[in-house]
Design an enzyme around this catalytic site. Structure first.
Site, PDB file in Angstrom:
ATOM      1  CB  ALA A 161      -0.933  -0.013   1.208  1.00 51.85           C
ATOM      2  CG  HIS A 211       6.856  -3.113   2.165  1.00 55.73           C
ATOM      3  ND1 HIS A 211       5.689  -3.123   1.440  1.00 55.73           N
ATOM      4  CD2 HIS A 211       6.505  -2.870   3.457  1.00 55.73           C
ATOM      5  CE1 HIS A 211       4.671  -2.874   2.252  1.00 55.73           C
ATOM      6  NE2 HIS A 211       5.140  -2.727   3.485  1.00 55.73           N
ATOM      7  CG  HIS A 263       4.005  -6.151   7.402  1.00 50.43           C
ATOM      8  ND1 HIS A 263       4.736  -6.510   6.299  1.00 50.43           N
ATOM      9  CD2 HIS A 263       3.705  -4.834   7.225  1.00 50.43           C
ATOM     10  CE1 HIS A 263       4.869  -5.484   5.490  1.00 50.43           C
ATOM     11  NE2 HIS A 263       4.255  -4.444   6.042  1.00 50.43           N
ATOM     12  NE  ARG A 270      14.094 -27.181  -6.390  1.00 44.92           N
ATOM     13  CZ  ARG A 270      12.961 -27.457  -7.026  1.00 44.92           C
ATOM     14  NH1 ARG A 270      12.109 -26.473  -7.259  1.00 44.92           N
ATOM     15  NH2 ARG A 270      12.679 -28.671  -7.415  1.00 44.92           N
ATOM     16  CG  ASP A 288      -5.825  -8.674   9.954  1.00 44.69           C
ATOM     17  OD1 ASP A 288      -5.214  -9.683   9.555  1.00 44.69           O
ATOM     18  OD2 ASP A 288      -5.886  -7.623   9.292  1.00 44.69           O
ATOM     19  N   GLY A 289      -6.608 -12.180  10.705  1.00 41.74           N
ATOM     20  CA  GLY A 289      -7.292 -13.164   9.883  1.00 41.74           C
ATOM     21  C   GLY A 289      -7.375 -12.774   8.431  1.00 41.74           C
ATOM     22  CG  HIS A 292      -2.550  -8.096   7.050  1.00 44.90           C
ATOM     23  ND1 HIS A 292      -3.665  -7.422   7.488  1.00 44.90           N
ATOM     24  CD2 HIS A 292      -1.811  -7.187   6.359  1.00 44.90           C
ATOM     25  CE1 HIS A 292      -3.608  -6.163   7.095  1.00 44.90           C
ATOM     26  NE2 HIS A 292      -2.489  -5.991   6.405  1.00 44.90           N
ATOM     27  CG  ASP A 311       0.382  -2.417   9.021  1.00 49.45           C
ATOM     28  OD1 ASP A 311       0.878  -1.282   9.175  1.00 49.45           O
ATOM     29  OD2 ASP A 311       0.356  -2.993   7.919  1.00 49.45           O
ATOM     30  N   GLY A 340      -3.073  -1.815   5.332  1.00 49.40           N
ATOM     31  CA  GLY A 340      -3.117  -1.774   6.781  1.00 49.40           C
ATOM     32  C   GLY A 340      -4.344  -2.494   7.311  1.00 49.40           C
TER      33      GLY A 340
END
Length: 420
Positions: free
Chosen positions: A157, A219, A240, A251, A278-279, A281, A303, A340
């Site tokens: 994001a 990221h 995260h 591999r 949070d179920g 992410h 986040d 987020g």
């Protein structure tokens, strides 16, 4: 001849007939003593105080657990405020620092997504001014700077037009963030970077030489060896986990693989890792795998963004416009890219119990002890050991059939009960 000036009197409070989560373990039928805003050893009070407690808080007849206040290392905003909003940063910090107490958070890192340099030059000095302890507020620990030294292919994001590399090494970080990045105790607590970017290994090494800033990997398109090399340079955390990074592959396990085995040539055995339970992410099974691999390194983060704690459909996240897709999901407007969350720390704790089968105490450790250790503050918070800050929560409302269930009934900051 100078006369000795007596120290100001410090109130003594005794909390009794309760269980206490101390140093990561529950102590049954314990007594907690507080003096002058600090947890104290009752033996030391016996010798230094001429009288008993000024106040006794007795929980007799009620199942009660006292735990350290939650420590949040990644939160972009809440209650309609975004920490990257330069015009409202002072108000944002004040409102969020006070409001987070409702959710048990007594210390946090205001987080900035990738932004133009002028945003950092404006916001970071303001965070520095608010850094530290204030009565009736969660403590601002310093900023978590998430970007802009991130991989464009894993932008998530983040606004791709703000992303950059560091071909000139550490001087590029100074140009971006300003002089605070060079200070040992400046306004920055954590910086998230993509370690494979040009110049980043040098930057990580310089950061560790010059400051106490924690370097986290996120990221990123880093392969396992890239991540391992960054940890050898001084990075100690993964941002995260699972999100905005190369997926685990048999591999090449990528950054995820670093939490599963002892690392060679690294200052850390295994890195700490933030994870959003949070179920949305991360699937519960992925959370379970990570937790089993490295439970002590698990750090619960929300986040969360400005959409948390308020109604409404559209909000800002840095330079991006985001919209609420559902009760638990926020995306970049016009896309399906997660932007987020709107989750709270108590929900993350409950979900960690449900997703992994860990105990409630273990889940709370992931919101207290682990984050405090990761940023070098466990001598001051996250443990309820003597000498630490008396920032703690009184939990009750337990359910014998569901170990994830609890309620926050009271919040204390500096040993004083606060209204939330």
């Amino acid at each position: 001849m100078d006369e000795d000036i007596p120290e100001p009197y410090q109130k003594i409070t005794k909390f009794t007939n309760c269980d206490v989560l101390r140093n990561g373990k529950i102590v049954k039928d314990e007594t907690l003593w507080v003096r002058g805003g600090k947890i104290v050893d009752p033996a030391s009070l016996f010798y230094s105080s001429s009288h008993g407690p000024d106040e006794v808080v007795d929980f007799k007849g009620k199942k009660t657990l006292i735990v350290p206040g939650f420590v949040e290392l990644q939160i972009n905003g809440f209650f309609g405020y975004d920490f990257a909003d330069t015009a409202n940063i002072e108000t944002s910090l004040d409102v969020v620092a006070k409001g987070l107490l409702k959710y048990g958070v007594t210390a946090f890192c205001p987080t900035l997504v990738s932004s133009p340099a002028e945003v950092y030059h404006t916001v970071l000095p303001k965070i520095s001014q608010r850094k530290g302890r204030r009565a009736g507020h969660a403590e601002v620990l310093g900023a978590h700077i998430e970007g802009p030294f991130l991989a464009p292919a894993k932008k998530g994001a983040h606004d791709v037009t703000t992303l950059r590399s560091a071909p000139n090494g550490f001087s590029d970080l100074v140009a971006c963030y300003g002089p605070t990045v060079e200070k040992e105790d400046g306004s920055i607590a954590i910086i998230t970077v993509a370690p494979e970017l040009e110049g980043m290994h040098t930057c990580i090494q310089e950061l560790k030489k010059r400051s106490n800033i924690v370097v986290s990997l996120g990221h990123t398109q880093a392969r396992y060896k890239d991540a391992e090399a960054a940890l050898a340079c001084g990075a100690s955390m993964v941002t995260h986990l699972f999100n905005a990074m190369e997926p685990f592959h048999h591999r090449d396990p990528g950054p995820v693989g670093t939490i599963g085995c002892s690392l060679q040539n690294s200052a850390v055995d295994k890195p700490y890792y933030g994870i959003i339970t949070d179920g949305v992410h991360a699937d519960p099974s992925s959370v379970r795998i990570a937790y089993v691999a490295h439970p002590e390194g698990c750090i619960l983060v929300t986040d969360a963004i400005g959409a948390g704690g308020v109604d409404g459909e559209t909000f800002t996240l840095g330079t991006m416009r985001v919209r609420r897709k559902s009760e638990v999901e926020v995306v970049i407007d016009g896309t399906e890219t997660i932007a987020g969350s709107v989750v709270t720390m108590p929900t993350c704790i409950r979900n960690l119990v449900r997703f992994t089968g860990c105990t409630l105490a273990q889940a709370i450790n992931a919101a207290t002890l682990a984050p405090a250790k990761s940023v070098g503050l466990d001598k001051r918070m996250g443990t309820l050991a003597p000498g630490t800050e008396a920032d703690f929560l009184v939990l009750d409302g337990f359910d014998e059939t569901d170990p994830s269930v609890f309620e926050i009934s009271q919040v204390y900051v500096g040993g004083e009960k606060v209204t939330v």
